[in-house]
Structure formats: structure tokens, C-alpha cells
Design a protein around this motif. Structure first.
Motif, short mmCIF file in Angstrom:
data_model
loop_
_atom_site.label_atom_id
_atom_site.label_comp_id
_atom_site.label_asym_id
_atom_site.label_seq_id
_atom_site.Cartn_x
_atom_site.Cartn_y
_atom_site.Cartn_z
N PHE A 30 35.54 54.98 47.78
CA PHE A 30 35.87 56.29 47.20
C PHE A 30 34.88 57.37 47.64
O PHE A 30 35.27 58.50 47.90
CB PHE A 30 35.90 56.21 45.67
N ASP A 31 33.61 57.02 47.72
CA ASP A 31 32.58 57.98 48.14
C ASP A 31 32.88 58.56 49.52
O ASP A 31 32.63 59.74 49.77
CB ASP A 31 31.21 57.30 48.16
N ASP A 32 33.41 57.73 50.41
CA ASP A 32 33.74 58.18 51.77
C ASP A 32 34.88 59.19 51.78
O ASP A 32 35.06 59.90 52.76
CB ASP A 32 34.10 56.99 52.66
N GLY A 58 33.81 55.06 33.62
CA GLY A 58 32.73 54.42 34.35
C GLY A 58 33.09 53.07 34.94
O GLY A 58 32.32 52.49 35.70
N VAL A 59 34.27 52.55 34.62
CA VAL A 59 34.70 51.27 35.19
C VAL A 59 34.99 51.43 36.68
O VAL A 59 34.63 50.58 37.48
CB VAL A 59 35.93 50.71 34.43
N LEU A 60 35.63 52.52 37.03
CA LEU A 60 35.85 52.83 38.44
C LEU A 60 34.69 53.73 38.89
O LEU A 60 34.39 54.72 38.24
CB LEU A 60 37.18 53.55 38.64
N THR A 61 34.06 53.34 39.99
CA THR A 61 32.89 54.08 40.47
C THR A 61 33.08 54.51 41.92
O THR A 61 33.86 53.90 42.66
CB THR A 61 31.61 53.24 40.36
N SER A 62 32.35 55.53 42.31
CA SER A 62 32.47 56.07 43.67
C SER A 62 32.00 55.08 44.73
O SER A 62 32.36 55.21 45.89
CB SER A 62 31.71 57.38 43.79
N GLY A 63 31.23 54.09 44.35
CA GLY A 63 30.75 53.09 45.31
C GLY A 63 31.72 51.95 45.56
O GLY A 63 31.47 51.11 46.42
N GLU A 68 38.34 46.79 45.70
CA GLU A 68 37.44 46.40 44.60
C GLU A 68 37.91 47.02 43.28
O GLU A 68 37.92 46.34 42.25
CB GLU A 68 36.01 46.83 44.90
N ALA A 69 38.31 48.27 43.32
CA ALA A 69 38.80 48.94 42.12
C ALA A 69 40.06 48.25 41.61
O ALA A 69 40.23 48.05 40.41
CB ALA A 69 39.07 50.41 42.41
N ALA A 70 40.95 47.86 42.52
CA ALA A 70 42.18 47.17 42.12
C ALA A 70 41.86 45.85 41.43
O ALA A 70 42.47 45.50 40.42
CB ALA A 70 43.07 46.94 43.34
N ARG A 71 40.88 45.12 41.95
CA ARG A 71 40.49 43.84 41.33
C ARG A 71 39.92 44.06 39.93
O ARG A 71 40.19 43.29 39.01
CB ARG A 71 39.51 43.09 42.22
N VAL A 72 39.14 45.12 39.76
CA VAL A 72 38.58 45.45 38.44
C VAL A 72 39.70 45.77 37.46
O VAL A 72 39.71 45.29 36.33
CB VAL A 72 37.58 46.63 38.55
#
Length: 87
Positions: A30-32, A58-63, A68-72
């Protein structure tokens, strides 16, 4: 299978946030994409509505990468296979 939630996140990024599709893949961080915390919060709310899960701030983060976000999100109880839905 994370693919469906991953696809949903990519659809949100390209549709809601107007990020060109060629810039987004499951490995994209996401940061990119210059996706900030406010955009991540908005994406969390969209995913909550579509998937019927609660995503705390805060569960989804820019890093995180898209995948990874989908797995979370799936770990929070989102169905792994989801059909198309409107935002």
C-alpha cells in the motif's frame, strides 16, 4: 483461498481510489501506492460492508501488501470465496 478477497481489494484500489490497474498486484505494498491511513480506514469500512466482518482501525497498514491485507481480513472471518457485490 485468498484470491477473492485480494481481487476485491484490488477492485477497491482501482475503482474507488483511481489507482491504475497496471500499478496494482497481490504483491503491491500500500505504501508504494501512496495509500494513507485514511484511505486504509475507508477501505476497511467498504470491506466490512461487503464481507460482514468487523475490521478494527489499524488492522490494515501501509506496510502490508494487498495479499497480506486479504489474509488478515480472512483471518477475521471473511469468507474466502466471495461473489461480486456493489460498494
Amino acid at each position: 483461498m485468498t484470491g477473492s478477497v485480494t481481487t476485491m481489494i484490488i477492485d477497491i484500489l482501482t475503482g474507488k481510489f483511481d489507482i491504475p490497474a497496471e500499478e496494482v498486484s497481490p504483491d503491491t505494498v500500500f505504501d508504494d501506492l501512496a495509500v494513507d491511513s485514511l484511505a486504509l480506514l475507508e477501505m476497511s469500512l467498504i470491506l466490512e460492508k461487503r464481507l460482514g466482518v468487523s475490521i478494527s482501525e489499524g488492522v490494515l497498514t501501509s506496510g502490508q501488501s494487498v495479499d497480506e491485507a486479504a489474509r488478515v481480513v480472512e483471518a477475521l472471518g471473511a469468507p474466502a470465496a466471495v461473489g461480486p457485490t456493489a460498494a
